[in-house]
Design a protein around this motif. Structure first.
Motif, PDB file in Angstrom:
ATOM      1  N   ARG A  92       0.810  -1.216   0.000  1.00 29.04           N
ATOM      2  CA  ARG A  92       0.000   0.000   0.000  1.00 29.04           C
ATOM      3  C   ARG A  92       0.852   1.278   0.000  1.00 29.04           C
ATOM      4  O   ARG A  92       0.325   2.367  -0.212  1.00 29.04           O
ATOM      5  CB  ARG A  92      -0.930   0.011   1.221  1.00 29.04           C
ATOM      6  CG  ARG A  92      -2.109  -0.895   1.049  1.00 29.04           C
ATOM      7  CD  ARG A  92      -3.112  -0.699   2.188  1.00 29.04           C
ATOM      8  NE  ARG A  92      -3.459  -2.027   2.672  1.00 29.04           N
ATOM      9  CZ  ARG A  92      -3.211  -2.507   3.884  1.00 29.04           C
ATOM     10  NH1 ARG A  92      -2.661  -1.768   4.794  1.00 29.04           N
ATOM     11  NH2 ARG A  92      -3.552  -3.723   4.204  1.00 29.04           N
ATOM     12  N   ILE A  93       2.143   1.148   0.266  1.00 26.81           N
ATOM     13  CA  ILE A  93       3.016   2.318   0.282  1.00 26.81           C
ATOM     14  C   ILE A  93       3.312   2.710  -1.164  1.00 26.81           C
ATOM     15  O   ILE A  93       3.852   1.905  -1.935  1.00 26.81           O
ATOM     16  CB  ILE A  93       4.327   2.018   1.040  1.00 26.81           C
ATOM     17  CG1 ILE A  93       4.023   1.646   2.486  1.00 26.81           C
ATOM     18  CG2 ILE A  93       5.280   3.199   0.957  1.00 26.81           C
ATOM     19  CD1 ILE A  93       5.235   1.140   3.258  1.00 26.81           C
ATOM     20  N   PRO A  94       2.964   3.933  -1.539  1.00 30.74           N
ATOM     21  CA  PRO A  94       3.122   4.327  -2.955  1.00 30.74           C
ATOM     22  C   PRO A  94       4.554   4.245  -3.461  1.00 30.74           C
ATOM     23  O   PRO A  94       4.782   3.877  -4.608  1.00 30.74           O
ATOM     24  CB  PRO A  94       2.625   5.781  -2.979  1.00 30.74           C
ATOM     25  CG  PRO A  94       1.831   5.964  -1.742  1.00 30.74           C
ATOM     26  CD  PRO A  94       2.346   4.975  -0.735  1.00 30.74           C
ATOM     27  N   ASP A  95       5.530   4.566  -2.647  1.00 37.41           N
ATOM     28  CA  ASP A  95       6.920   4.591  -3.110  1.00 37.41           C
ATOM     29  C   ASP A  95       7.642   3.263  -2.885  1.00 37.41           C
ATOM     30  O   ASP A  95       8.849   3.184  -3.089  1.00 37.41           O
ATOM     31  CB  ASP A  95       7.696   5.710  -2.387  1.00 37.41           C
ATOM     32  CG  ASP A  95       7.169   7.087  -2.740  1.00 37.41           C
ATOM     33  OD1 ASP A  95       6.603   7.223  -3.832  1.00 37.41           O
ATOM     34  OD2 ASP A  95       7.322   8.018  -1.916  1.00 37.41           O
ATOM     35  N   HIS A 107       7.431   0.382  -4.468  1.00 39.03           N
ATOM     36  CA  HIS A 107       7.814  -0.307  -5.703  1.00 39.03           C
ATOM     37  C   HIS A 107       7.978  -1.820  -5.467  1.00 39.03           C
ATOM     38  O   HIS A 107       9.047  -2.390  -5.665  1.00 39.03           O
ATOM     39  CB  HIS A 107       9.107   0.267  -6.300  1.00 39.03           C
ATOM     40  CG  HIS A 107       9.013   1.726  -6.570  1.00 39.03           C
ATOM     41  ND1 HIS A 107       8.181   2.248  -7.543  1.00 39.03           N
ATOM     42  CD2 HIS A 107       9.636   2.778  -5.988  1.00 39.03           C
ATOM     43  CE1 HIS A 107       8.287   3.563  -7.550  1.00 39.03           C
ATOM     44  NE2 HIS A 107       9.162   3.913  -6.620  1.00 39.03           N
ATOM     45  N   CYS A 108       6.911  -2.451  -5.024  1.00 34.44           N
ATOM     46  CA  CYS A 108       6.939  -3.894  -4.759  1.00 34.44           C
ATOM     47  C   CYS A 108       7.142  -4.643  -6.065  1.00 34.44           C
ATOM     48  O   CYS A 108       6.512  -4.349  -7.071  1.00 34.44           O
ATOM     49  CB  CYS A 108       5.635  -4.338  -4.114  1.00 34.44           C
ATOM     50  SG  CYS A 108       5.364  -3.597  -2.509  1.00 34.44           S
TER      51      CYS A 108
END
Length: 102
Positions: free
Chosen positions: A65-68, A70-71
């Motif tokens: 869910r963290i935008p940065d 980059h999963c």
């Protein structure tokens, strides 16, 4: 043969038999305690595995869910694998429970 000799034979045979029976009961009691401890250990292992999978799932979903963040595909694949194994384990344990009841 008089009655005192008969009683002597009965006691000579009975005392060792009683001692052996007592030893067998004590051995069985120890084995039951060990088996219960082993069952508790297995249950705790299953619970620990479930807790680890739940933590891994929660962490992977939070990071996703963290935008940065980059999963990459590795994390998503690991999450899918963890969910698959969790369900396989649940199915196996349910199957074992049914076999134990029947």
């Amino acid at each position: 043969m008089d009655t005192s000799q008969i009683w002597t034979i009965i006691l000579a045979a009975g005392i060792p038999s009683a001692l052996v029976a007592l030893m067998i009961r004590r051995f069985e009691a120890r084995m039951d305690a060990k088996e219960k401890a082993r069952e508790k250990q297995e249950l705790l292992l299953v619970k620990g595995i479930n807790a680890s999978i739940a933590l891994g799932e929660a962490t992977a979903e939070a990071v996703a869910r963290i935008p940065d963040a980059h999963c990459n595909g590795d994390m998503h694949a690991a999450l899918d694998y963890a969910k698959k194994i969790k369900h396989e384990q649940k199915d196996f344990l349910q199957e074992q429970a049914v076999h134990a009841l029947v």
